[in-house]
Design an enzyme around this catalytic site. Sequence first.
Site, PDB file in Angstrom:
ATOM      1  N   CYS A 119       0.820  -1.224   0.000  1.00  0.00           N
ATOM      2  CA  CYS A 119       0.000   0.000   0.000  1.00  0.00           C
ATOM      3  C   CYS A 119       0.848   1.266   0.000  1.00  0.00           C
ATOM      4  O   CYS A 119       0.341   2.357  -0.254  1.00  0.00           O
ATOM      5  CB  CYS A 119      -0.944  -0.005   1.198  1.00  0.00           C
ATOM      6  SG  CYS A 119      -2.087  -1.392   1.172  1.00  0.00           S
ATOM      7  N   HIS A 260      -3.273   7.170   2.396  1.00  0.00           N
ATOM      8  CA  HIS A 260      -3.685   5.874   1.880  1.00  0.00           C
ATOM      9  C   HIS A 260      -5.038   5.525   2.495  1.00  0.00           C
ATOM     10  O   HIS A 260      -5.227   5.627   3.708  1.00  0.00           O
ATOM     11  CB  HIS A 260      -2.640   4.810   2.244  1.00  0.00           C
ATOM     12  CG  HIS A 260      -3.150   3.422   2.065  1.00  0.00           C
ATOM     13  ND1 HIS A 260      -3.729   3.008   0.885  1.00  0.00           N
ATOM     14  CD2 HIS A 260      -3.200   2.360   2.915  1.00  0.00           C
ATOM     15  CE1 HIS A 260      -4.102   1.750   1.021  1.00  0.00           C
ATOM     16  NE2 HIS A 260      -3.810   1.336   2.232  1.00  0.00           N
ATOM     17  N   ASN A 290     -10.224   0.122  -0.435  1.00  0.00           N
ATOM     18  CA  ASN A 290      -8.767   0.209  -0.278  1.00  0.00           C
ATOM     19  C   ASN A 290      -8.140  -0.325  -1.572  1.00  0.00           C
ATOM     20  O   ASN A 290      -8.239  -1.514  -1.863  1.00  0.00           O
ATOM     21  CB  ASN A 290      -8.358  -0.633   0.939  1.00  0.00           C
ATOM     22  CG  ASN A 290      -6.852  -0.689   1.148  1.00  0.00           C
ATOM     23  OD1 ASN A 290      -6.080  -0.364   0.250  1.00  0.00           O
ATOM     24  ND2 ASN A 290      -6.438  -1.111   2.335  1.00  0.00           N
TER      25      ASN A 290
HETATM   26  N1  COA Z   1     -19.214  -9.417   7.510  1.00  0.00           N
HETATM   27  C1  COA Z   1     -19.807  -9.773   8.648  1.00  0.00           C
HETATM   28  N2  COA Z   1     -19.113 -10.253   9.713  1.00  0.00           N
HETATM   29  C2  COA Z   1     -17.810 -10.379   9.584  1.00  0.00           C
HETATM   30  C3  COA Z   1     -17.122 -10.032   8.403  1.00  0.00           C
HETATM   31  C4  COA Z   1     -17.896  -9.544   7.343  1.00  0.00           C
HETATM   32  N3  COA Z   1     -17.350  -9.177   6.165  1.00  0.00           N
HETATM   33  N4  COA Z   1     -15.818 -10.257   8.571  1.00  0.00           N
HETATM   34  C5  COA Z   1     -15.645 -10.719   9.816  1.00  0.00           C
HETATM   35  N5  COA Z   1     -16.862 -10.795  10.426  1.00  0.00           N
HETATM   36  C6  COA Z   1     -17.160 -11.271  11.783  1.00  0.00           C
HETATM   37  C7  COA Z   1     -16.096 -12.176  12.334  1.00  0.00           C
HETATM   38  O1  COA Z   1     -16.311 -13.501  11.911  1.00  0.00           O
HETATM   39  C8  COA Z   1     -16.270 -11.994  13.810  1.00  0.00           C
HETATM   40  O2  COA Z   1     -17.372 -12.769  14.224  1.00  0.00           O
HETATM   41  P1  COA Z   1     -17.350 -13.520  15.661  1.00  0.00           P
HETATM   42  O3  COA Z   1     -17.249 -12.405  16.669  1.00  0.00           O
HETATM   43  O4  COA Z   1     -18.639 -14.238  15.661  1.00  0.00           O
HETATM   44  O5  COA Z   1     -16.142 -14.384  15.629  1.00  0.00           O
HETATM   45  C9  COA Z   1     -16.676 -10.526  13.941  1.00  0.00           C
HETATM   46  O6  COA Z   1     -17.168 -10.143  12.654  1.00  0.00           O
HETATM   47  C10 COA Z   1     -15.540  -9.626  14.342  1.00  0.00           C
HETATM   48  O7  COA Z   1     -14.410  -9.951  13.535  1.00  0.00           O
HETATM   49  P2  COA Z   1     -13.090  -9.152  13.625  1.00  0.00           P
HETATM   50  O8  COA Z   1     -12.122  -9.668  12.607  1.00  0.00           O
HETATM   51  O9  COA Z   1     -12.642  -9.064  15.057  1.00  0.00           O
HETATM   52  O10 COA Z   1     -13.596  -7.714  13.164  1.00  0.00           O
HETATM   53  P3  COA Z   1     -12.929  -6.312  13.364  1.00  0.00           P
HETATM   54  O11 COA Z   1     -13.785  -5.480  14.210  1.00  0.00           O
HETATM   55  O12 COA Z   1     -11.470  -6.443  13.699  1.00  0.00           O
HETATM   56  O13 COA Z   1     -13.035  -5.740  11.880  1.00  0.00           O
HETATM   57  C11 COA Z   1     -11.623  -5.401   9.967  1.00  0.00           C
HETATM   58  C12 COA Z   1     -12.386  -6.411  10.809  1.00  0.00           C
HETATM   59  C13 COA Z   1     -10.945  -6.126   8.846  1.00  0.00           C
HETATM   60  C14 COA Z   1     -12.634  -4.404   9.385  1.00  0.00           C
HETATM   61  C15 COA Z   1     -10.608  -4.659  10.880  1.00  0.00           C
HETATM   62  O14 COA Z   1      -9.841  -5.588  11.607  1.00  0.00           O
HETATM   63  C16 COA Z   1      -9.684  -3.769  10.109  1.00  0.00           C
HETATM   64  O15 COA Z   1     -10.125  -2.783   9.532  1.00  0.00           O
HETATM   65  N6  COA Z   1      -8.375  -4.059  10.112  1.00  0.00           N
HETATM   66  C17 COA Z   1      -7.401  -3.287   9.344  1.00  0.00           C
HETATM   67  C18 COA Z   1      -7.491  -3.709   7.912  1.00  0.00           C
HETATM   68  C19 COA Z   1      -6.686  -2.836   6.993  1.00  0.00           C
HETATM   69  O16 COA Z   1      -6.758  -1.619   7.059  1.00  0.00           O
HETATM   70  N7  COA Z   1      -5.972  -3.463   6.075  1.00  0.00           N
HETATM   71  C20 COA Z   1      -5.223  -2.813   5.056  1.00  0.00           C
HETATM   72  C21 COA Z   1      -4.012  -2.151   5.566  1.00  0.00           C
HETATM   73  S1  COA Z   1      -3.205  -1.343   4.293  1.00  0.00           S
END
Ligand code: COA
Length: 333
Positions: A119, A260, A290
């Site tokens: 990124c 970004h 993204n």
């Molecule tokens: N839709 C619905 N539910 C979803 C899901 C989706 N697309 N993806 C995950 N879940 C669920 C999970 O299974 C989990 O369920 P559970 O509690 O029953 O186990 C719950 O949602 C929470 O999952 P989690 O991974 O802890 O979510 P989060 O709050 O951390 O959000 C992201 C996930 C990816 C949005 C977040 O971690 C994030 O933004 N991370 C940074 C990503 C990023 O910026 N990447 C690029 C960097 S350049």
Amino acid sequence: MKPLEPCGVRLAGTGSAVPPQVLHNRDLERMMDTSDEWIAQRTGIRERRICDPTKEGTFTLGRDALVRALEASGMAGKDLDLVICGTCTGEMPCPSTACRIASEVGATPAAAFDLTAACCGFVYSMNVADSLIRSGRFRAVGVIGVDAMSTAIDYDDRSVSILFGDAAGAAVLVRDPDPTRGCIYQRMHADGAGWSNLYIPRRPQEVPEEDRDNPIKLGCLRMNGREVFRFAVTKFRETVEDALAGTGLGVDQIAQFVCHQSNQRIIEAAREKIGIPPEKMPVNIDRFGNSSAGSAGLLLDQLRRDGKFGVGDHVVLVAFGGGLTWASGVWRI
Ligand code: COA
């Protein structure tokens, strides 16, 4: 040999390109167990653009963005002596995407190479281009940040696929006699110890023990969302604060912070902590998701065309991503 005269760098023009096909959160609802509400709340994303793999990809998006940047500059491909393409989704390991783009825009025999910093691809490439022009070795550089992330996404998995889209941004940078013009401060960093938080394994042996149960297909992006979130929130704020401290500029002296577009919550958290008004740290993630190396260049082009900055203004570019990498560049336009 006569010593080289100090010089600066002029942002002569910018361009961008996105594929026409829109993948809305509601489309994803039909493909996997997710909802528009969950995605929008967690990430700020409503829709993203996706390539038609039969006719579009990293090469075509990058080429179109550079063509538009050249048009905006009033320059032709033959005026470039270097093309740098920041990407991690090039169609072929050899040749580089930059070589094919340079040839298509008529830049031959300009030097051309790809730069892989996930990124951070656009911000790293802009910093490298500025340094090479200041070194006196190059006069006019076409810089591209592009990724067709849809080619590296497993759409059977909901944890990663919802975040990413395809886009390209480009800039034409030209040697300028004023040394105070161009990138007046830059930082580029990496910490490879965190590589497995965001990676695209091609062979089973590249998958660490703790990630072996991950159902995401080989060749597709895997992410430890929580770890990346933690890293990004901290590094993003630190990188912006460092850029301000390093230049002695206050928030009021910056026209735009071009970040970004990783996740709206990450951007908002840093923005509020530092005390930057929302209009100075714009987001377009709601419409484009993204787009990895494409995102900062796409936003830079949109802001320039909307007249959000002009000659003499300061613009801060910031990114973080796979590697793990993080980078900034403070530009005096
Ligand atoms: N839709 C619905 N539910 C979803 C899901 C989706 N697309 N993806 C995950 N879940 C669920 C999970 O299974 C989990 O369920 P559970 O509690 O029953 O186990 C719950 O949602 C929470 O999952 P989690 O991974 O802890 O979510 P989060 O709050 O951390 O959000 C992201 C996930 C990816 C949005 C977040 O971690 C994030 O933004 N991370 C940074 C990503 C990023 O910026 N990447 C690029 C960097 S350049």
